[in-house]
Write a protein that holds these residues in place. Sequence first.
Motif, PDB file in Angstrom:
ATOM      1  N   LEU A   1      -3.361  -2.540 -10.810  1.00 19.76           N
ATOM      2  CA  LEU A   1      -3.357  -1.891  -9.494  1.00 19.76           C
ATOM      3  C   LEU A   1      -4.770  -1.600  -9.011  1.00 19.76           C
ATOM      4  N   SER A   2      -4.924  -1.559  -7.702  1.00 18.08           N
ATOM      5  CA  SER A   2      -6.096  -0.961  -7.088  1.00 18.08           C
ATOM      6  C   SER A   2      -5.758   0.496  -6.803  1.00 18.08           C
ATOM      7  N   LEU A   3      -6.708   1.394  -7.081  1.00 18.64           N
ATOM      8  CA  LEU A   3      -6.471   2.819  -6.899  1.00 18.64           C
ATOM      9  C   LEU A   3      -7.513   3.412  -5.971  1.00 18.64           C
ATOM     10  N   VAL A   4      -7.037   4.151  -4.975  1.00 17.18           N
ATOM     11  CA  VAL A   4      -7.911   4.982  -4.146  1.00 17.18           C
ATOM     12  C   VAL A   4      -7.565   6.419  -4.466  1.00 17.18           C
TER      13      VAL A   4
ATOM     14  N   LYS B   1       0.304  -3.166  -4.549  1.00 16.62           N
ATOM     15  CA  LYS B   1      -0.967  -3.630  -5.100  1.00 16.62           C
ATOM     16  C   LYS B   1      -2.043  -2.557  -4.995  1.00 16.62           C
ATOM     17  N   VAL B   2      -1.852  -1.633  -4.067  1.00 14.41           N
ATOM     18  CA  VAL B   2      -2.797  -0.536  -3.877  1.00 14.41           C
ATOM     19  C   VAL B   2      -2.043   0.783  -3.936  1.00 14.41           C
TER      20      VAL B   2
ATOM     21  N   VAL C   1       0.857  -1.184   0.000  1.00 11.98           N
ATOM     22  CA  VAL C   1       0.000   0.000   0.000  1.00 11.98           C
ATOM     23  C   VAL C   1       0.894   1.235   0.000  1.00 11.98           C
ATOM     24  N   GLN C   2       0.908   1.956  -1.107  1.00 14.71           N
ATOM     25  CA  GLN C   2       1.773   3.118  -1.263  1.00 14.71           C
ATOM     26  C   GLN C   2       0.944   4.364  -1.574  1.00 14.71           C
ATOM     27  N   VAL C   3       1.515   5.529  -1.237  1.00 16.65           N
ATOM     28  CA  VAL C   3       0.779   6.790  -1.318  1.00 16.65           C
ATOM     29  C   VAL C   3       1.483   7.769  -2.246  1.00 16.65           C
ATOM     30  N   VAL C   4       0.679   8.493  -3.040  1.00 13.93           N
ATOM     31  CA  VAL C   4       1.147   9.632  -3.823  1.00 13.93           C
ATOM     32  C   VAL C   4       0.515  10.876  -3.207  1.00 13.93           C
ATOM     33  N   MET C   5       1.342  11.780  -2.712  1.00 12.78           N
ATOM     34  CA  MET C   5       0.845  12.943  -1.990  1.00 12.78           C
ATOM     35  C   MET C   5       0.520  14.101  -2.934  1.00 12.78           C
TER      36      MET C   5
ATOM     37  N   ASP D   1      -3.942   4.480 -16.824  1.00 15.04           N
ATOM     38  CA  ASP D   1      -3.135   3.495 -17.540  1.00 15.04           C
ATOM     39  C   ASP D   1      -2.465   2.525 -16.570  1.00 15.04           C
ATOM     40  N   LEU D   2      -1.979   3.033 -15.444  1.00 12.63           N
ATOM     41  CA  LEU D   2      -1.315   2.171 -14.464  1.00 12.63           C
ATOM     42  C   LEU D   2      -2.293   1.160 -13.880  1.00 12.63           C
ATOM     43  N   VAL D   3      -3.518   1.600 -13.607  1.00  9.07           N
ATOM     44  CA  VAL D   3      -4.533   0.679 -13.103  1.00  9.07           C
ATOM     45  C   VAL D   3      -4.808  -0.416 -14.127  1.00  9.07           C
TER      46      VAL D   3
END
Length: 279
Positions: free
Chosen positions: A214-217, A182-183, A104-108, A207-209
């Motif tokens: 990937l799962s995207l929030v 994965k997220v 689980v990684q974050v883009v700020m 495109d990445l999803v």
Amino acid sequence: MTMAANDPTLVPPLLEMRQVTQTYALNRQSLLGARPQLTVLDNIHFDVRPGEAVGLVGESGSGKTTLTRILTGMEKPREGHVFYDGRDVWAGGAEHWRQFRRSVQVVMQNPRSSLDPRMRIGSSLLEPLRSLKIEGDHAARVFEVLDQVGLTRQALERYPHEFSGGQLQRIAIARALMPGPKVLIADEPVSALDVSIQAQVLNLLKDLVNNLGLSLVFIAHDLSVVAYTTSRVSVMSAGRIVEVGKPMDLFVRPQAEATQNLVGAILTVESGLAGNALG
């Protein structure tokens, strides 16, 4: 093709919050008085399934930031549970916690604040692998991720101040992709960018999803941006999720007052309706 592939609701959530409540103690009003409690999240349920793109939208102060911190393990909820891959994040043991941190990684919102200005981009991209103690061919992984976000290898020797805002956000996305998550949680990733650059970053996320599964929030205050990027949206207001639905349904038939206000705040609704959400 299985029924689960046709209907994502039949697939168990990959990342999930159940009945999460978060409160913070405030300063005492008197020397001997009890400390009052501020409820920031109130009985929240939120989830994302494998390969799904979901949105979370709400006005400033609605609780989105706190939800993000709990969803990523930066805070432990006062009540309720966070599950990754079916196991409680806070009770699953050290190995499960390590997998959760990696997956689980974050883009700020502001990539400049998440990149060390004294560090070359190549070194910044390697930091997640080092901190998570991920073995393997690190150089090959860097080159692979650069290709995925549309950057050249010349970027590796440069510093953050040498890039535009849109390029920096691509670098921030690349950094989040390095551990092979994965997220991906995108917290207001385009709000500080020009409109033309916003479209490029949004298309990259889509495109990445699609390409990486990937799962995207996607978290934002702009319903039209979320509508373009996701297939299911939760609307937050005053610490609660007040409405959940498909983006176009929320545009056309908003039920909750908070959703109606968000739709009314969009100057050109047509721009949101023109988007093709991930299906």
